[in-house]
Design a protein around this motif. Sequence first.
Motif, PDB file in Angstrom:
ATOM      1  N   ALA A 152      -5.614  -5.768  10.733  1.00 40.84           N
ATOM      2  CA  ALA A 152      -4.980  -6.439   9.597  1.00 40.84           C
ATOM      3  C   ALA A 152      -5.431  -5.896   8.249  1.00 40.84           C
ATOM      4  O   ALA A 152      -4.932  -6.350   7.219  1.00 40.84           O
ATOM      5  CB  ALA A 152      -5.272  -7.937   9.660  1.00 40.84           C
ATOM      6  N   ILE A 153      -6.355  -4.936   8.231  1.00 40.32           N
ATOM      7  CA  ILE A 153      -6.846  -4.407   6.955  1.00 40.32           C
ATOM      8  C   ILE A 153      -5.868  -3.345   6.457  1.00 40.32           C
ATOM      9  O   ILE A 153      -5.703  -2.300   7.097  1.00 40.32           O
ATOM     10  CB  ILE A 153      -8.250  -3.800   7.107  1.00 40.32           C
ATOM     11  CG1 ILE A 153      -9.215  -4.814   7.727  1.00 40.32           C
ATOM     12  CG2 ILE A 153      -8.776  -3.344   5.745  1.00 40.32           C
ATOM     13  CD1 ILE A 153     -10.587  -4.243   8.047  1.00 40.32           C
ATOM     14  N   PRO A 154      -5.198  -3.571   5.339  1.00 43.36           N
ATOM     15  CA  PRO A 154      -4.209  -2.602   4.863  1.00 43.36           C
ATOM     16  C   PRO A 154      -4.825  -1.230   4.624  1.00 43.36           C
ATOM     17  O   PRO A 154      -5.970  -1.118   4.173  1.00 43.36           O
ATOM     18  CB  PRO A 154      -3.709  -3.219   3.552  1.00 43.36           C
ATOM     19  CG  PRO A 154      -4.040  -4.666   3.659  1.00 43.36           C
ATOM     20  CD  PRO A 154      -5.306  -4.744   4.463  1.00 43.36           C
ATOM     21  N   ALA A 155      -4.075  -0.202   4.952  1.00 44.51           N
ATOM     22  CA  ALA A 155      -4.418   1.206   4.682  1.00 44.51           C
ATOM     23  C   ALA A 155      -5.476   1.769   5.620  1.00 44.51           C
ATOM     24  O   ALA A 155      -5.703   2.976   5.634  1.00 44.51           O
ATOM     25  CB  ALA A 155      -4.877   1.412   3.236  1.00 44.51           C
ATOM     26  N   VAL A 213       0.835  -1.205   0.000  1.00 45.90           N
ATOM     27  CA  VAL A 213       0.000   0.000   0.000  1.00 45.90           C
ATOM     28  C   VAL A 213       0.868   1.252   0.000  1.00 45.90           C
ATOM     29  O   VAL A 213       0.615   2.214  -0.744  1.00 45.90           O
ATOM     30  CB  VAL A 213      -0.948   0.000   1.220  1.00 45.90           C
ATOM     31  CG1 VAL A 213      -1.601   1.368   1.402  1.00 45.90           C
ATOM     32  CG2 VAL A 213      -2.025  -1.074   1.051  1.00 45.90           C
ATOM     33  N   LEU A 214       1.920   1.249   0.798  1.00 46.86           N
ATOM     34  CA  LEU A 214       2.788   2.424   0.884  1.00 46.86           C
ATOM     35  C   LEU A 214       3.541   2.643  -0.421  1.00 46.86           C
ATOM     36  O   LEU A 214       3.652   3.788  -0.902  1.00 46.86           O
ATOM     37  CB  LEU A 214       3.761   2.263   2.053  1.00 46.86           C
ATOM     38  CG  LEU A 214       3.128   2.303   3.451  1.00 46.86           C
ATOM     39  CD1 LEU A 214       4.130   1.897   4.518  1.00 46.86           C
ATOM     40  CD2 LEU A 214       2.560   3.685   3.756  1.00 46.86           C
ATOM     41  N   ILE A 215       4.067   1.586  -1.016  1.00 48.32           N
ATOM     42  CA  ILE A 215       4.780   1.741  -2.283  1.00 48.32           C
ATOM     43  C   ILE A 215       3.860   2.297  -3.366  1.00 48.32           C
ATOM     44  O   ILE A 215       4.235   3.168  -4.154  1.00 48.32           O
ATOM     45  CB  ILE A 215       5.380   0.388  -2.730  1.00 48.32           C
ATOM     46  CG1 ILE A 215       6.549   0.007  -1.809  1.00 48.32           C
ATOM     47  CG2 ILE A 215       5.857   0.456  -4.191  1.00 48.32           C
ATOM     48  CD1 ILE A 215       7.119  -1.381  -2.093  1.00 48.32           C
ATOM     49  N   ALA A 216       2.625   1.804  -3.400  1.00 50.33           N
ATOM     50  CA  ALA A 216       1.686   2.212  -4.445  1.00 50.33           C
ATOM     51  C   ALA A 216       1.213   3.655  -4.292  1.00 50.33           C
ATOM     52  O   ALA A 216       0.835   4.289  -5.286  1.00 50.33           O
ATOM     53  CB  ALA A 216       0.478   1.275  -4.453  1.00 50.33           C
ATOM     54  N   ASN A 217       1.250   4.190  -3.070  1.00 50.93           N
ATOM     55  CA  ASN A 217       0.591   5.477  -2.825  1.00 50.93           C
ATOM     56  C   ASN A 217       1.478   6.589  -2.298  1.00 50.93           C
ATOM     57  O   ASN A 217       1.037   7.737  -2.240  1.00 50.93           O
ATOM     58  CB  ASN A 217      -0.562   5.279  -1.834  1.00 50.93           C
ATOM     59  CG  ASN A 217      -1.686   4.440  -2.405  1.00 50.93           C
ATOM     60  OD1 ASN A 217      -2.484   4.913  -3.205  1.00 50.93           O
ATOM     61  ND2 ASN A 217      -1.754   3.185  -1.985  1.00 50.93           N
ATOM     62  N   ASP A 255      -2.841   7.074  20.702  1.00 50.70           N
ATOM     63  CA  ASP A 255      -3.168   8.324  20.014  1.00 50.70           C
ATOM     64  C   ASP A 255      -2.725   8.230  18.551  1.00 50.70           C
ATOM     65  O   ASP A 255      -1.897   7.406  18.193  1.00 50.70           O
ATOM     66  CB  ASP A 255      -2.479   9.519  20.688  1.00 50.70           C
ATOM     67  CG  ASP A 255      -0.961   9.489  20.537  1.00 50.70           C
ATOM     68  OD1 ASP A 255      -0.408   8.389  20.411  1.00 50.70           O
ATOM     69  OD2 ASP A 255      -0.351  10.560  20.544  1.00 50.70           O
ATOM     70  N   ARG A 256      -3.290   9.053  17.717  1.00 54.05           N
ATOM     71  CA  ARG A 256      -2.902   9.192  16.306  1.00 54.05           C
ATOM     72  C   ARG A 256      -2.734   7.843  15.617  1.00 54.05           C
ATOM     73  O   ARG A 256      -1.654   7.267  15.629  1.00 54.05           O
ATOM     74  CB  ARG A 256      -1.613  10.002  16.190  1.00 54.05           C
ATOM     75  CG  ARG A 256      -1.771  11.468  16.543  1.00 54.05           C
ATOM     76  CD  ARG A 256      -0.442  12.178  16.489  1.00 54.05           C
ATOM     77  NE  ARG A 256       0.470  11.663  17.492  1.00 54.05           N
ATOM     78  CZ  ARG A 256       1.794  11.802  17.461  1.00 54.05           C
ATOM     79  NH1 ARG A 256       2.341  12.446  16.456  1.00 54.05           N
ATOM     80  NH2 ARG A 256       2.553  11.299  18.407  1.00 54.05           N
ATOM     81  N   PRO A 257      -3.789   7.321  15.012  1.00 56.83           N
ATOM     82  CA  PRO A 257      -3.691   6.021  14.336  1.00 56.83           C
ATOM     83  C   PRO A 257      -2.678   6.057  13.204  1.00 56.83           C
ATOM     84  O   PRO A 257      -2.362   7.108  12.658  1.00 56.83           O
ATOM     85  CB  PRO A 257      -5.112   5.808  13.804  1.00 56.83           C
ATOM     86  CG  PRO A 257      -5.679   7.177  13.650  1.00 56.83           C
ATOM     87  CD  PRO A 257      -5.097   7.972  14.787  1.00 56.83           C
ATOM     88  N   TYR A 258      -2.171   4.882  12.866  1.00 58.22           N
ATOM     89  CA  TYR A 258      -1.267   4.758  11.725  1.00 58.22           C
ATOM     90  C   TYR A 258      -1.747   3.637  10.819  1.00 58.22           C
ATOM     91  O   TYR A 258      -2.818   3.099  11.025  1.00 58.22           O
ATOM     92  CB  TYR A 258       0.182   4.565  12.179  1.00 58.22           C
ATOM     93  CG  TYR A 258       0.532   3.240  12.806  1.00 58.22           C
ATOM     94  CD1 TYR A 258       1.511   2.429  12.251  1.00 58.22           C
ATOM     95  CD2 TYR A 258      -0.073   2.799  13.990  1.00 58.22           C
ATOM     96  CE1 TYR A 258       1.862   1.223  12.819  1.00 58.22           C
ATOM     97  CE2 TYR A 258       0.276   1.590  14.573  1.00 58.22           C
ATOM     98  CZ  TYR A 258       1.234   0.805  13.980  1.00 58.22           C
ATOM     99  OH  TYR A 258       1.577  -0.399  14.549  1.00 58.22           O
ATOM    100  N   HIS A 259      -0.982   3.310   9.805  1.00 58.61           N
ATOM    101  CA  HIS A 259      -1.283   2.447   8.658  1.00 58.61           C
ATOM    102  C   HIS A 259      -1.801   3.307   7.510  1.00 58.61           C
ATOM    103  O   HIS A 259      -2.576   4.244   7.706  1.00 58.61           O
ATOM    104  CB  HIS A 259      -2.296   1.339   8.976  1.00 58.61           C
ATOM    105  CG  HIS A 259      -1.786   0.294   9.917  1.00 58.61           C
ATOM    106  ND1 HIS A 259      -2.518  -0.815  10.279  1.00 58.61           N
ATOM    107  CD2 HIS A 259      -0.600   0.177  10.573  1.00 58.61           C
ATOM    108  CE1 HIS A 259      -1.828  -1.566  11.117  1.00 58.61           C
ATOM    109  NE2 HIS A 259      -0.666  -0.976  11.308  1.00 58.61           N
TER     110      HIS A 259
END
Length: 507
Positions: free
Chosen positions: A406-409, A79-83, A420-424
Amino acid sequence: MAPDTPVSAIPGIAAKAREEFNAGRTRDVEFRKQMLRDLYYLLYDNIDEICDAVKKDLGKGKLEAGFTEISGALEEIQVLIANVAKWTKPKTPPGVPFKYKILMPRTHLEPLGTVLVLTPWNYPVFLTVATVAAAIAAGDTVVVKMSELAPYSANVLASLASKYLDPNVFQFVLGGLEQAKALNAQKFDLITYTGNGAVAKSILRAAAENLTPVHLELGGKNPAIITETSDLAASARNVAWSKSMNSGQTCTSIDYVLVHESVVNQFVDLFKAAIDSYFPDGQLNTPEYAHIINERHFDRVLNLINDTKGEVKVGGKSNRDTLQIESTLVLNPSLDDPILGEEIFGSAVPVLTYKSLEEAVLTTLKIDDHPLGYYLFTGTTADFDFVQKRTRSGALVKNASVIQAAIPAVPFGGVGSSGDRPYHGLSSLEVFSYSRTTVKAPSKAYLLLDTLFHPVTPRKLTILKLMMPGDSYPRKGRVKSSMFSQLAVVAAALALVGGLATKLLQK
């Protein structure tokens, strides 16, 4: 295994991370994508070796380790590479008033700098790789210290990182408390920690000395409410899976369950049936059933079960030699029972009964009003809407458990005491970057701003009055933008343009 990193070497490690960031290589998006690709193949090429290390640390079988440690991390990197290129493009902030458009305001997600990543033992690979991937995508340099309670996982990742990743961008620290203290004393641009609240407080105190911001992903007592309209068999299987996966040592695991009183006996039977179907030879006879991380935590979980005032209805057996404890359902402990007073982080399953959904929700708020996850098993949308409006949590999940992480993005994180402050996904870039504003005024912008300069004249005051927000809304009833405010902006713009034209003609 590799020796611990000398404490004396840690200031140099932090300095090297700062030096490399200041060199500017990580600001290039293509360089970041190449680093993410290298991290991807670090995992992909070495799945068996990594799963073997996780097995030694936690006893997880390859199926569980492959899903919870490897697959999700690979997908997050994809996901990170694509976006990352799209997400880091300059953006015009929404809502900029028309009169300021000429100044070309933009926001840019720019790297924070040097990041210290402190990860826990319960999902040593996934939580380390997903966090490192986020920092790399943001353009930061990274120093990582994994928990000393998962030494095999830490050693295999450190060894592989030396082969796959740029050692100037990514550095590993091996060791325990002394290394952690030395790292916390260094100046970083962000510390990110996943773990428990007590350690988080000590990290926050140490970080305050350098005014270092801290990102936290903690835990809490995650409730599951099971209504009389739910699919009871599916609900029981979800609870059984949540509490048996990694022996319940999961920050998003269901911590306790509230079941409608009319179906509680049926739920208990279905929970036992689910455990029996997952482990036909018994949990304690299943090598793939993960064990408690160490003897101290084994005793802690066992004491919660042995000291409860509730009734053990399912499970209860343990094996000290293998550090395994059966998924143990405890019915109707009192609210002051220790099993409801702290995050279990183990295989015990307290079950309470309730008469109304209102009662169930109020009980969850008494136990923990900021859990990381909140699970509702119901057959109606109205129940979900009710719970969403009355509670706070990092995630609210209907008719499933644990899977949200486990859900990407999809943003993952807590609120209040659970983090605090979610990531992914995009949220990862927002955590490990900062929003930098740029304004590019035309070279003749001072002519437009002449209205604001001295001397004061009647004409300037008139233009200011047109530019200033006025009586734009109805004083009562529905709030909506008025046409007057839009006309005022246009009038002010025409006045400014007229003033600019006059100035240019005078040149």
